[in-house]
Design an enzyme around this catalytic site. Structure first.
Site, short mmCIF file in Angstrom:
data_model
loop_
_atom_site.label_atom_id
_atom_site.label_comp_id
_atom_site.label_asym_id
_atom_site.label_seq_id
_atom_site.Cartn_x
_atom_site.Cartn_y
_atom_site.Cartn_z
N HIS A 362 0.61 -1.33 0.08
CA HIS A 362 -0.16 0.16 -0.37
C HIS A 362 0.74 1.20 -0.07
CE1 HIS A 362 -3.13 -2.64 0.22
NE2 HIS A 362 -4.04 -2.22 -0.17
N CYS A 674 -9.37 -2.18 -10.92
CA CYS A 674 -9.12 -0.38 -10.12
C CYS A 674 -7.17 -1.44 -9.00
CB CYS A 674 -10.27 -0.42 -9.23
SG CYS A 674 -10.39 -1.82 -7.98
C1 PEP Z 1 -6.60 -4.83 -5.10
O1 PEP Z 1 -6.43 -5.17 -4.40
O2 PEP Z 1 -6.43 -4.72 -6.26
C2 PEP Z 1 -7.24 -3.17 -4.93
C3 PEP Z 1 -7.64 -2.35 -5.73
O3 PEP Z 1 -7.37 -2.93 -3.22
P1 PEP Z 1 -6.43 -2.77 -2.76
O4 PEP Z 1 -5.24 -2.65 -3.16
O5 PEP Z 1 -6.33 -1.72 -2.02
O6 PEP Z 1 -5.99 -3.64 -1.28
#
Ligand code: PEP
Ligand code: MG
Length: 755
Positions: A362, A674
Site C-alpha cells: 500500500h 481498479c
Molecule cells: C486490489 O487489490 O487490486 C485493490 C485495488 O485493492 P487494494 O490495493 O486497496 O487492496
C-alpha cells in the site's frame, strides 16, 4: 550443534565490522567441527575469481592475497557447481590444485559449501582436516547452515562497501542497489532517514562537530524523560503493586546518578552524536548488570535498557525536529509508513526507498497516487548510512544509485528532463476522450484516497472515481472516525466529482493495513480477517460507514458502493442487505437517499469462479488485480523476498481477468479493473480488448494510459490480446506488449526518459 550455531551467530552479530565477523566465524567453525582449517573465500565482482578473506589454519599472510580462478581447484568447483563437496582424499580429486601461498598441502579431507544469497553466489566456506576422513552428516549440515547465515552477513557487508575495502581494491563510494519499481519516474535528491521508532541497537554512529549542542540536546531529553516518569508515577499511584511503583524511583535515581550522564557526555565529547553515545553507554552499563549473579541486580540491566529506549525516543524526536528536510527529499526506511510519507510536504518529496514491501504494497500505491517515484524491497538497503547522501532513484527499473558519479547523474537529469517534457505533452490530451483510432471508447477513472489526489484528478480530467479507498483516514486516526466525520470526508469526494460517478469502497483493513486501535493479530493476515469479513462481523462499524456514505450522497446521486474481499455470494448479499437497512434507517430519520449502484471487487480466486453469480446479484464488478494476483500466485504482495514472483502478467492472472470480463458481459453487467494493472500503459490495450467498461488508476497514470489507447486501435489490441492469452510465461507476454509499445513509439511510457 544448534546451540553452538546460535552462539556463533550472536557473537557475529555483535562484531564491530565484517572483518571481525569473518575471523570469529572461521575460528568458531573450526572449533565446532574439529577441523584444522576453516576458510572463507569471496567471489569477486568479476564473478570469475575467489579471494581468500579469512582463515583459521592456513597461512594468515595469504588472506586478501590468494586469488583463485573459479575454474580451478576444489574451492572453484564448489562455487561453479553451487553445491557442497565433501571428500576424504581431496588431493586425489582431478580438480585438486595446490596453492603454495596457503600452505595447505597436509590437509586431506575437504568440505566446501557455497555461500549463496537469494540466488546470487557470494563465496565458499571451507573446512579441512589432516586426517583422511569424511566430514559426517551433522558436520555437513552445520556448515550448510552456517553458510546460509554467513550469506546474509556478507550481502550486508557488500552493500555497505566493506568488501571492496577488504580486498585491498580502492573503495568505490558510489553504490547501486536493486529493488522493485514501486512507482515509476526518476527522483533525484538527498536521502532522509526517519530515525524515530528505531531500537537502541540499530542506532548508527554519526560524527558531530558541535559538541555543546549535542550535550544540550541530551540534557533536554533527560529532562523530558524525568518529567514523563514523574507523570507516569503520579498516574499509576495506587494502581500498581508497591514493588512496581518503586521502579519509577529506581529509574529516576539512574537518571540522576552521575555515572550514566557522565559516560554519555564523555562519548559525545569523543565526537559521537547523542543517540550513539547513549547506545554505547546503555550497552556498557546493561552488560555489567546482566553479568551479575544476583537475580535482582540482573533485572536492573533490563530496566536500564528500558530507560535507554525512553531516552532514545525523546532524543530522536528532538533530533528530528531540528533536522531540516532537504529541498528534494528521498525518504528512506526499513518500512516506510503512510504517515511518514504524508508528513513530508509534497513539493519536497522527490522519492521513496524502502527495504521492505513490493510494487503492490500500500505504500507503493500511495507513492503512485502522489506521483512520487518509489523503489521497494531493496533488501540490502543500508538504511542508516543513506541519510544525507546524494541519491537517484529509478522507479521504472527499481534502481537506487547512491552518490552517483557525475556522468550518471547527468544522464538521469537528462531522463528526468525528458520525463517532464513528456508530462507536459501528455497534458495536452487532458480534455480529449479515451477513444481508440477505430472509435472504441473506454472510461478512465481515478483511484483516490487522499485529499491531494482529488485535486490532481480534477486537473487532468477523468470519467469519475473507480475506487475511493476509505481506509486512510481510519489508519491515521487513533479511533474509528464517527458518522459525521466520515460523511464530511465522503461528501468532499462526491461533490468534487459530481455529476461523475464516485465509487466508494467500504472499509478494507486487516492484511497489511492494520488499525492501531483495533488490533486483529492474525497469524496470516492476508488470509485472515480483512475487508468485508471484518466489517460484516462488526455491523456497528459497517452501518456507520454506509450511513455516512449514503448521507453524503444526498442531492448528488453519484454514489456507487463497492465491497472488498468478497469470497462468498452470501457475503455480497449480506452487505447489500445492510446497505438497504442503512437507507431504511435514514429514511426513518427523514433522510431520503437514492439507491446507489452496488458492486463487488473480484480479488480472490473464489470470486473469479463465481463472477457470474456475483454479477447476477449486484450492479457491477471491479477487478482488484493487486490482491487477485497475490492470491492466484500465492505470493504475498508485501514480501520482497518473493517479489520477483509477483507478476500481474502471469498467464494465470491474465486468463482470470479475461474470464471475469467475459462472465460479466454475458450478464450485461459492467466490469472494470481498479488494481495497479489498470494504470500500466502497456497492459491497458489488453484490458480494453477484454471488454472492460472502465479502468481505474492513480491519476498520475491516467494520461499515459489515455495516450496509448488513443494510439493503438481496438483491432490491434484484440490481436495482441489473443497472442498474449496464448503465452505460457509472463516473460513472453511482457515481450509482446513491450514490442507493441515500441512499434508505436511509446517506449517513454514504460521506461525512464522519452523513448
Ligand atoms: C486490489 O487489490 O487490486 C485493490 C485495488 O485493492 P487494494 O490495493 O486497496 O487492496
Ligand atoms: Mg485489494
Amino acid at each position: 550443534m544448534l546451540e553452538t550455531l546460535h552462539r556463533i551467530v550472536q557473537t557475529v552479530n555483535a562484531a564491530s565490522d565484517f572483518r571481525e565477523a569473518l575471523e570469529i566465524i572461521v575460528d568458531r567453525v573450526a572449533d565446532a567441527t574439529g577441523a584444522d582449517v576453516c576458510s572463507v573465500y569471496l567471489l569477486e565482482a568479476d564473478a570469475h575469481h575467489l579471494r581468500l578473506m579469512a582463515t583459521h589454519g592456513l597461512n594468515p599472510a595469504a588472506v586478501g592475497h590468494v586469488r583463485l580462478p573459479i575454474t580451478e581447484g576444489l574451492v572453484g568447483l564448489v562455487a561453479e557447481r553451487e553445491e557442497s563437496i565433501n571428500l576424504e582424499n581431496a588431493d586425489r580429486h582431478p580438480r585438486f590444485r595446490y596453492f603454495p601461498e596457503t600452505g595447505e598441502e597436509h590437509f586431506h579431507s575437504f568440505l566446501g559449501v557455497p555461500i549463496i544469497h537469494y540466488q546470487s553466489r557470494l563465496g565458499v566456506l571451507v573446512v579441512q582436516r589432516q586426517a583422511r576422513d569424511r566430514f559426517n552428516d551433522a558436520e555437513v549440515a552445520f556448515l550448510v547452515t552456517m553458510a546460509a547465515q554467513l550469506a546474509g552477513v556478507m550481502a550486508h557487508a557488500r552493500v555497505r562497501g566493506e568488501l571492496a575495502h577488504m580486498d585491498g581494491e580502492p573503495r568505490d563510494e558510489a553504490l547501486a542497489l536493486t529493488g522493485i519499481g514501486g512507482s515509476s519516474g526518476v527522483g533525484i535528491g538527498q536521502g532522509y532517514v526517519i530515525a524515530a521508532g528505531a531500537s537502541l541497537d540499530a542506532i548508527p554512529d554519526r560524527r558531530v562537530d558541535d559538541i555543546d549542542a549535542e550535550i544540550g540536546e541530551f540534557s533536554d531529553a533527560l529532562e523530558a524523560v524525568r518529567t514523563d516518569l514523574r507523570e507516569l508515577a503520579g498516574r499509576m499511584e495506587g494502581q500498581l503493586p508497591e514493588a512496581e511503583q518503586r521502579l519509577f524511583d529506581v529509574y529516576l535515581q539512574m537518571l540522576d546518578g552521575d555515572s550514566l550522564v557522565e559516560r554519555v557526555h564523555a562519548h559525545i565529547r569523543e565526537g559521537h552524536w547523542a543517540p550513539f553515545a547513549l547506545r554505547m553507554t546503555i550497552t556498557e552499563h546493561a552488560r555489567r548488570f546482566e553479568a551479575m549473579e544476583d537475580a535482582y541486580l540482573r533485572e536492573r540491566g533490563s530496566d536500564l535498557r528500558d530507560l535507554g529506549r525512553r531516552l532514545l525516543t525523546r532524543l530522536l524526536a528532538l533530533e528530528e525536529r531540528g533536522r531540516p528536510l532537504p529541498a528534494q527529499t528521498i525518504l528512506v526506511g526499513e518500512e516506510v509508513s503512510a504517515s511518514q510519507l504524508v508528513e513530508i510536504p509534497p513539493e519536497q518529496l522527490a522519492g521513496v526507498v524502502s527495504a521492505g514491501g513490493s510494487a503492490n504494497s500500500h505504500i507503493a500505491i500511495l507513492a503512485r497516487a502522489l506521483g512520487v517515484p518509489a523503489v521497494m524491497g531493496v533488501r540490502e538497503l543500508p538504511v542508516h548510512s543513506l541519510h544525507g547522501r546524494a541519491l537517484i532513484i529509478d522507479g521504472y527499473r527499481g534502481r537506487v544509485e547512491v552518490d552517483p558519479a557525475p556522468g550518471l547523474r547527468d544522464e538521469y537529469e537528462r531522463l528526468a528532463r525528458e520525463e517532464a517534457e513528456l508530462t507536459a505533452e501528455l497534458a495536452e490530451i487532458a480534455g480529449e476522450p479515451a477513444e481508440t483510432p477505430d472509435g472504441a471508447v473506454i472510461n478512465l477513472y481515478v483511484n483516490t484516497g487522499l485529499a491531494a489526489e482529488i485535486e490532481r484528478a480534477l486537473e487532468i480530467g477523468c470519467a469519475g472515481v473507480g475506487l475511493h479507498r476509505t481506509e486512510f483516514p481510519f489508519m491515521i486516526s487513533d479511533r474509528f472516525p464517527g458518522e459525521e466525520e466520515q460523511a464530511r470526508l465522503y461528501r468532499e469526494v462526491l461533490e468534487a466529482f459530481a455529476p461523475l460517478p464516485v465509487t466508494l469502497r467500504t472499509l478494507d483493513v486487516g492484511g497489511d493495513k492494520p488499525l492501531p486501535y483495533f488490533p486483529t493479530r492474525d497469524e496470516n493476515p492476508f488470509l485472515g480477517w480483512r475487508g468485508l469479513r471484518m466489517t460484516l462481523d462488526h455491523p456497528e462499524i459497517f452501518l456507520t460507514q454506509l450511513r455516512a456514505m449514503l448521507r453524503a450522497s444526498v442531492g448528488l446521486d453519484n454514489l456507487r458502493l463497492m465491497f472488498p474481499m468478497v469470497t462468498r455470494v452470501e457475503e455480497a448479499e449480506q452487505a447489500a442487505a445492510l446497505v438497504q437497512r442503512a437507507r431504511e434507517e435514514l429514511a426513518e430519520e427523514g433522510v431520503e437517499t437514492r439507491a446507489p449502484l452496488v458492486g463487488a471487487m473480484v480479488e480472490v480466486p473464489a470470486a473469479v469462479y463465481q463472477a457470474e453469480s456475483l454479477a447476477r446479484r449486484l450492479d457491477f464488478l471491479s477487478i482488484g488485480s493487486n490482491d487477485l494476483a497475490q492470491y492466484l500466485l500465492a505470493v504475498d504482495r508485501n514480501n520482497s523476498r518473493v517479489a520477483s514472483l509477483y507478476d500481474e502478467l502471469h498467464p494465470a492472472v491474465l486468463r482470470a481477468v479475461a474470464d471475469v470480463a467475459e462472465m460479466a458481459q454475458r450478464l450485461g453487467k459492467p466490469v472494470s479493473v481498479c488494481g495497479s494493472m489498470a494504470g500500466e500503459p502497456a497492459i491497458a490495450p489488453l484490458l480494453l480488448a477484454m471488454g472492460m467498461e472502465g479502468l481505474s488508476m492513480s491519476s498520475g497514470r491516467l494520461l499515459r494510459v489515455k495516450w496509448v489507447l488513443r494510439t493503438i486501435s481496438m483491432a490491434e489490441s484484440r490481436d495482441l490480446l489473443a497472442e498474449c492469452l496464448a503465452c505460457e510465461t509472463p516473460g513472453a507476454v511482457r515481450r509482446l506488449i513491450n514490442a507493441a509499445m515500441d512499434r508505436h513509439g511509446l517506449g517513454g511510457l514504460i521506461r525512464a526518459g522519452r523513448y
